[in-house]
Motif scaffolding. Structure first.
Motif, PDB file in Angstrom:
ATOM      1  N   PHE A   1       5.870  -6.911  10.719  1.00 27.38           N
ATOM      2  CA  PHE A   1       4.656  -7.572  10.773  1.00 27.38           C
ATOM      3  C   PHE A   1       4.831  -8.968  11.076  1.00 27.38           C
ATOM      4  O   PHE A   1       4.195  -9.672  11.736  1.00 27.38           O
ATOM      5  CB  PHE A   1       3.798  -7.574   9.229  1.00 27.38           C
TER       6      PHE A   1
ATOM      7  N   SER B   1       0.861  -5.339   3.320  1.00 22.42           N
ATOM      8  CA  SER B   1       1.329  -4.346   3.696  1.00 22.42           C
ATOM      9  C   SER B   1       2.646  -4.008   3.156  1.00 22.42           C
ATOM     10  O   SER B   1       2.971  -2.689   2.625  1.00 22.42           O
ATOM     11  CB  SER B   1       1.755  -4.031   5.370  1.00 22.42           C
TER      12      SER B   1
ATOM     13  N   LEU C   1      -8.254  -1.293   5.078  1.00 23.59           N
ATOM     14  CA  LEU C   1      -7.011  -1.751   5.206  1.00 23.59           C
ATOM     15  C   LEU C   1      -6.631  -2.178   6.599  1.00 23.59           C
ATOM     16  O   LEU C   1      -5.950  -3.231   6.818  1.00 23.59           O
ATOM     17  CB  LEU C   1      -6.183  -0.649   4.821  1.00 23.59           C
TER      18      LEU C   1
ATOM     19  N   LYS D   1       8.301  -2.894   6.945  1.00 26.58           N
ATOM     20  CA  LYS D   1       7.146  -3.358   7.246  1.00 26.58           C
ATOM     21  C   LYS D   1       6.559  -4.734   7.273  1.00 26.58           C
ATOM     22  O   LYS D   1       6.246  -5.359   7.952  1.00 26.58           O
ATOM     23  CB  LYS D   1       5.992  -2.566   6.348  1.00 26.58           C
ATOM     24  N   SER D   2       7.423  -5.760   6.341  1.00 27.69           N
ATOM     25  CA  SER D   2       7.314  -6.836   6.333  1.00 27.69           C
ATOM     26  C   SER D   2       7.869  -7.570   7.530  1.00 27.69           C
ATOM     27  O   SER D   2       7.445  -8.437   8.375  1.00 27.69           O
ATOM     28  CB  SER D   2       7.860  -7.596   5.049  1.00 27.69           C
TER      29      SER D   2
ATOM     30  N   SER E   1       1.019   1.838   7.669  1.00 31.43           N
ATOM     31  CA  SER E   1       1.240   1.667   6.099  1.00 31.43           C
ATOM     32  C   SER E   1       0.495   2.834   5.425  1.00 31.43           C
ATOM     33  O   SER E   1       0.788   3.102   4.434  1.00 31.43           O
ATOM     34  CB  SER E   1       0.692   0.502   5.921  1.00 31.43           C
TER      35      SER E   1
ATOM     36  N   ALA F   1      -0.946  -1.408  10.618  1.00 27.22           N
ATOM     37  CA  ALA F   1      -1.757  -0.986   9.518  1.00 27.22           C
ATOM     38  C   ALA F   1      -1.742   0.277   9.310  1.00 27.22           C
ATOM     39  O   ALA F   1      -1.630   0.853   7.925  1.00 27.22           O
ATOM     40  CB  ALA F   1      -3.034  -1.996   9.456  1.00 27.22           C
TER      41      ALA F   1
ATOM     42  N   LEU G   1      -0.034  -2.817  -1.324  1.00 26.64           N
ATOM     43  CA  LEU G   1      -0.205  -1.346  -1.445  1.00 26.64           C
ATOM     44  C   LEU G   1       0.516  -0.730  -2.400  1.00 26.64           C
ATOM     45  O   LEU G   1      -0.175   0.157  -3.257  1.00 26.64           O
ATOM     46  CB  LEU G   1      -0.032  -0.696  -0.103  1.00 26.64           C
TER      47      LEU G   1
ATOM     48  N   HIS H   1      -5.371  -5.880   7.211  1.00 26.97           N
ATOM     49  CA  HIS H   1      -3.939  -6.321   7.500  1.00 26.97           C
ATOM     50  C   HIS H   1      -3.935  -6.726   8.929  1.00 26.97           C
ATOM     51  O   HIS H   1      -2.919  -7.322   9.254  1.00 26.97           O
ATOM     52  CB  HIS H   1      -3.267  -5.101   7.449  1.00 26.97           C
TER      53      HIS H   1
ATOM     54  N   HIS I   1      -9.204   4.033   2.422  1.00 23.49           N
ATOM     55  CA  HIS I   1      -8.333   3.095   3.229  1.00 23.49           C
ATOM     56  C   HIS I   1      -9.164   2.260   4.298  1.00 23.49           C
ATOM     57  O   HIS I   1      -8.392   1.487   4.925  1.00 23.49           O
ATOM     58  CB  HIS I   1      -7.141   3.863   3.902  1.00 23.49           C
TER      59      HIS I   1
ATOM     60  N   SER J   1      -0.251 -10.318   6.226  1.00 24.88           N
ATOM     61  CA  SER J   1      -0.169  -9.002   6.622  1.00 24.88           C
ATOM     62  C   SER J   1       1.284  -8.409   5.790  1.00 24.88           C
ATOM     63  O   SER J   1       1.360  -7.383   5.292  1.00 24.88           O
ATOM     64  CB  SER J   1       0.026  -8.984   7.929  1.00 24.88           C
TER      65      SER J   1
END
Lengths: 479, 215
Positions: free
Chosen positions: A339, A242, A226, A335-336, A302, A299, A246, A230, A223, A238
Motif C-alpha cells: 500500500f 488493511s 472496505l 500489505k502495508s 485484503s 483492498a 482488519l 482503503h 465488506h 491504508s
C-alpha cells in the motif's frame, strides 16, 4: 510495561495535537520507536512467561495478545515511516494525533481482558480513522468516509448486541436474577463459566458478534465499506487499516469462539466462519479479475486474505488457528508495504487508474521492483511467508475433515492469483510514460525492506522463538 | 418491575413506530427525544426497583446525552435541510407495515433468549420489544434516503440497544456504558462534519449523489 505500551501512543496523540509543526515529525518518530520497543518487550514477556496483568485485570496480555501486539507495532512502524510526506501535504496537527490515536485504540483492543472494553476500543479505531480516510477532502474521500463511519458504526453496534447477550447468558446461568458473577465481562471469567452458559443464547450471540466484528474485519458480505475506505485513505492509513485493523476484527471473533464452542459445541461457529471465509474469497476472486483502480485491487486482495484467516479459524485445530495467526502477521507485513508503494506510484503517475500505470519497472526501478516482490508475496508464492501460512490453513482444512471447503478455497485462491497476476503484469511491464520523480525517502524504505526480508524468513526458515510464540498464541484459544 | 419494564418498553416501541410513519425531520428528532426520555425513565425505574445505584447514574448520563447534547447537534445538522426531504408521493404505509412485521421477527429471533427455562429475570418479557426497536432502527437506517435519515435510524438503533442492555442485564458495567456514550457522541459529531462537507460539495444530503466509488 503493558500500561506503558497503551499509554505511550495516547500520550503521543495528545502531545502531537499541541506540538508546534516543526517538532511534530520528531515527536512522531520518537513515539513510533518507543511504541515499537514497548510492544516488542511486552510480546517477548508474554512468550517467556505468564500473561502481563495490570489495572485490576482490565489490561491483560497473554500470548495471543502478544502476537497481535507485535503485528500492530510492526505495521504501525512501517506505516509511520512513510507518514511525514502525507502529513505535510495536509494538516500534520490532524494527521499525527489521529494516527497515534488509532494505534492506541488497536493496542487497547488486543490487550484488554474485558470484552466490553475491547468493544469500546474497536469502535474507537473507527472513530479515530474516519477523519484520516477523508484526509484529502475530495468528493470520493467524503463518500468513503461517510460509508465507513455509518457501516462500521452500525456493524459494531450489532456486535454490542452480541456482547449484551453473552452478559445476559452469564447472568441467567443458574436461576439468576441478573446477578452477575464478579467481573463477568472478563474474557478469562467467561471462558471459565462457558460450559454452564445457555447454548442457544450463546449461538444467537455469536451470530451477532460475527456480523458485527466481521464488518470491521471486512468479511463478505459485510465488506462493502472496505474497498472505498482503503482506496481513498492516504497510503500510511491504508497500510494500517488493511495491514492490521482488519485482523483486529478477526481477533475479536477468535476471542469469543472458544466460549461459544464450550457452551454450544464446536460445529456452530466453525460452519459460520467457513461459509463467510469462502464467500469472501469468492467476492475477492471475482473482483480481482476486473479491477479498474490499483488501490481498490489491493483492498479486495485484503478481503481475500481476511477470508483465508476466517477459513483458518473455522477449520480450527492447532494447525488452523496458528496458520490463521501467521497469516495475519504475513499479510500485515506484505500489505502495508504494497500500500505504501502504491502511494508512491500514485504520486509519480498522478492516477490510481490501473490503465494509467504502465512500465513501472522502467519508470521507477526501485519502487517497481519492490512492488513486484510485494505482489508476488501477496499472491502466496514461495519463498514468502504467505505461502507457508496458506499451506498451514489448507492442511488444517483437510486434516479436520473439511476437505470440500478446503478444495473450494484452494480453487478460489488460484482464481484470485490469476487476476492479481494479470493486473500486476499490466502495471509492471510495457513502455513507461514520463513520471514525476519524488525524493527517494530512504528512511521510509528501510522498514519496508525489513518487512520484505522478514516475509522471506517466515517462508523459508523461521527465526528462533517464532514457533514457540505461535504455538503459545494458538493454545490460548484452543482448549 | 415486570409491569413497569414492559409498559415503558412497549410505549417506546410505539413511539418508534410513529417515528417510521412521520416524514418530517423536526417531527423525527422530537420523537427521538421522546423515545430517549422513555428509555431514560426505564433505566431509572429498573435502577430503583432492582436496587442498582450505578444504573441510576447511567440513566442520568443517558438523559443528558440523548435528550440534550445529541438533539442539539441534530438541530444544527437539520438547519438548512428541506423540511420534507422525502420525495412527494411516497407513502409511509409500506415502511410502517414492514416495521410491524419486524416486531414479529424480533419475537422469533429472541425466542431462545426470552424463553430460557432457567431465566427468572422479571424483565425478560421486554427483551423482544427492545430488540424490535433495534430492528426498526436498523430498517430506518438502511432505507434512509439521505444522511439525516440514516443518522436518525442509527440513533434509534443505538437507543434500542441501550434498552436491551437495561432489560436483559440491568445495565452493562459502568466503564462500558461510559465508553458507549462517548462514542455515540463522537459518531454524531463526525456525522455533522460529514454532513456539512456533503452540503457544500453536493448542495444536497441525498445519498444517491454519493456515486463516485463503484466496484
Amino acid at each position: 510495561m503493558i500500561v506503558l505500551l497503551v499509554a505511550l501512543p495516547l500520550a503521543a496523540a495528545l502531545l502531537l495535537a499541541v506540538a508546534p509543526a516543526r517538532a511534530a515529525t520528531v515527536v512522531h518518530a520518537l513515539a513510533t520507536l518507543a511504541t515499537l520497543g514497548a510492544g516488542l518487550a511486552v510480546t517477548v514477556g508474554t512468550v517467556r512467561g505468564a500473561p502481563a496483568v495490570a489495572l485490576d485485570g482490565v489490561l491483560r496480555a497473554d500470548a495471543l495478545s502478544g502476537w497481535m501486539i507485535a503485528v500492530i507495532v510492526a505495521v504501525a512502524g512501517i506505516a509511520a515511516a512513510e507518514a511525514p510526506r502525507y502529513a505535510r501535504e495536509g494538516s500534520p496537527r490532524l494527521f499525527y494525533p489521529l494516527f497515534h490515536l488509532m494505534v492506541f485504540a488497536m493496542l487497547l483492543a488486543v490487550s484488554t481482558d474485558d470484552v466490553g472494553v475491547m468493544w469500546v476500543a474497536v469502535e474507537g479505531t473507527t472513530l479515530a480513522s474516519v477523519f484520516l480516510v477523508n484526509f484529502e477532502r475530495t468528493r470520493a474521500s467524503l463518500e468513503a468516509a461517510y460509508k465507513y463511519l455509518l457501516i462500521c458504526s452500525v456493524g459494531i453496534a450489532i456486535a454490542f448486541v452480541g456482547t449484551v447477550l453473552v452478559y445476559y447468558a452469564e447472568a441467567v446461568r443458574a436461576q439468576g436474577l441478573a446477578e452477575h458473577a464478579p467481573q463477568a465481562l472478563r474474557w478469562t471469567a467467561l471462558l471459565a463459566l462457558a460450559p454452564a452458559l445457555s447454548p442457544r443464547v450463546l449461538q444467537l450471540a455469536f451470530v451477532f458478534l460475527v456480523v458485527g466484528y466481521g464488518t470491521k474485519a471486512g468479511l463478505a458480505p459485510m465488506h462493502t465499506w472496505l474497498p472505498d475506505a482503503h482506496s481513498e485513505a492516504p497510503a500510511p492509513v491504508s497500510a494500517l487499516m488493511s495491514g492490521v485493523l482488519l485482523s483486529i476484527g478477526a481477533y475479536a471473533i477468535l476471542r469469543f469462539k472458544p466460549i461459544v464452542d464450550a457452551a454450544a459445541g464446536p460445529g456452530f461457529a466453525r460452519r459460520i466462519l467457513i461459509a463467510l471465509g469462502l464467500l469472501s474469497l469468492a467476492v475477492a476472486a471475482a473482483f480481482l479479475w476486473n479491477p479498474g483502480n490499483y488501490k481498490r485491487m489491493l483492498a479486495y486482495s485484503s478481503v481475500e486474505h481476511i477470508g483465508l484467516v476466517g477459513l483458518g479459524l473455522g477449520f480450527g485445530g492447532a494447525l488452523g488457528v496458528s496458520g490463521a495467526l501467521l497469516h495475519v502477521a504475513n499479510h500485515g507485513l506484505a500489505k502495508s508495504v504494497v500500500f505504501l508503494l502504491a502511494g508512491r506510484i500514485r504520486a509519480a503517475y498522478g492516477t490510481v487508474e490501473l490503465a494509467g500505470v504502465r512500465g513501472l519497472l522502467r519508470a521507477l526501478p526501485v519502487t517497481g521492483r519492490a512492488f513486484l516482490v510485494g505482489v508476488l508475496a501477496l499472491m502466496g508464492l514461495p519463498p514468502f511467508g504467505l505461502f507457508t501460512s496458506e499451506v498451514m490453513i489448507f492442511a488444517a482444512g483437510f486434516r479436520e475433515g473439511h476437505g470440500w471447503a478446503a478444495a473450494a478455497g484452494l480453487v478460489l485462491v488460484v482464481v484470485a492469483f490469476g487476476g492479481l497476476l494479470r493486473a500486476a503484469q499490466a502495471m509492471l511491464f510495457g513502455s513507461a510514460p514520463a513520471v514525476r520523480r519524488a525524493p527517494a525517502g530512504w528512511i521510509a524504505a528501510v522498514p519496508m525492506a525489513a518487512a520484505l526480508i522478514a516475509l522471506v524468513s517466515t517462508g523459508l526458515a523461521w527465526p528462533p522463538g517464532l514457533a514457540t510464540a505461535l504455538e503459545l498464541a494458538a493454545r490460548v484459544v484452543i482448549p | 418491575m415486570t409491569a413497569v419494564a414492559n409498559l415503558l418498553t412497549f410505549v417506546a416501541l410505539g413511539v418508534t413506530l410513529v417515528l417510521v410513519w412521520r416524514q418530517s425531520w423536526r417531527g423525527r428528532v422530537r420523537l427521538f427525544v421522546v423515545q430517549s426520555l422513555l428509555l431514560g425513565a426505564l433505566a431509572t425505574a429498573i435502577g430503583l426497583l432492582a436496587g442498582r445505584p450505578s444504573l441510576l447514574l447511567v440513566a442520568a448520563v443517558f438523559l443528558v446525552v440523548k435528550t440534550w447534547l445529541i438533539p442539539r447537534v441534530l438541530w444544527r445538522m437539520a438547519a438548512g435541510a428541506p423540511l420534507r426531504p422525502v420525495r412527494p408521493g411516497r407513502s409511509a404505509g409500506i415502511p410502517v407495515l414492514v416495521a410491524g412485521a419486524l416486531v414479529v421477527v424480533a419475537y422469533v429471533i429472541m425466542l431462545p433468549v426470552s424463553g430460557v427455562a432457567s431465566s427468572a429475570l422479571p424483565t425478560r418479557g421486554a427483551i423482544p420489544l427492545a430488540f424490535a426497536m433495534a430492528l426498526i432502527g436498523l430498517f430506518v437506517c438502511v432505507t434512509g434516503r439521505d444522511a439525516l435519515g440514516q443518522v436518525t435510524g442509527f440513533l434509534v438503533f443505538e437507543n434500542a440497544i441501550f434498552a436491551l442492555g437495561v432489560v436483559a442485564t440491568y445495565g452493562m458495567p459502568g466503564i462500558v456504558e461510559a465508553g458507549v456514550f462517548l462514542e455515540v457522541l463522537v459518531v454524531v459529531l463526525l456525522m455533522e462534519g460529514v454532513v456539512v462537507q456533503m452540503r457544500r460539495e453536493h448542495d444536497s444530503l441525498d445519498v444517491d449523489r454519493l456515486r463516485e466509488l463503484r466496484g
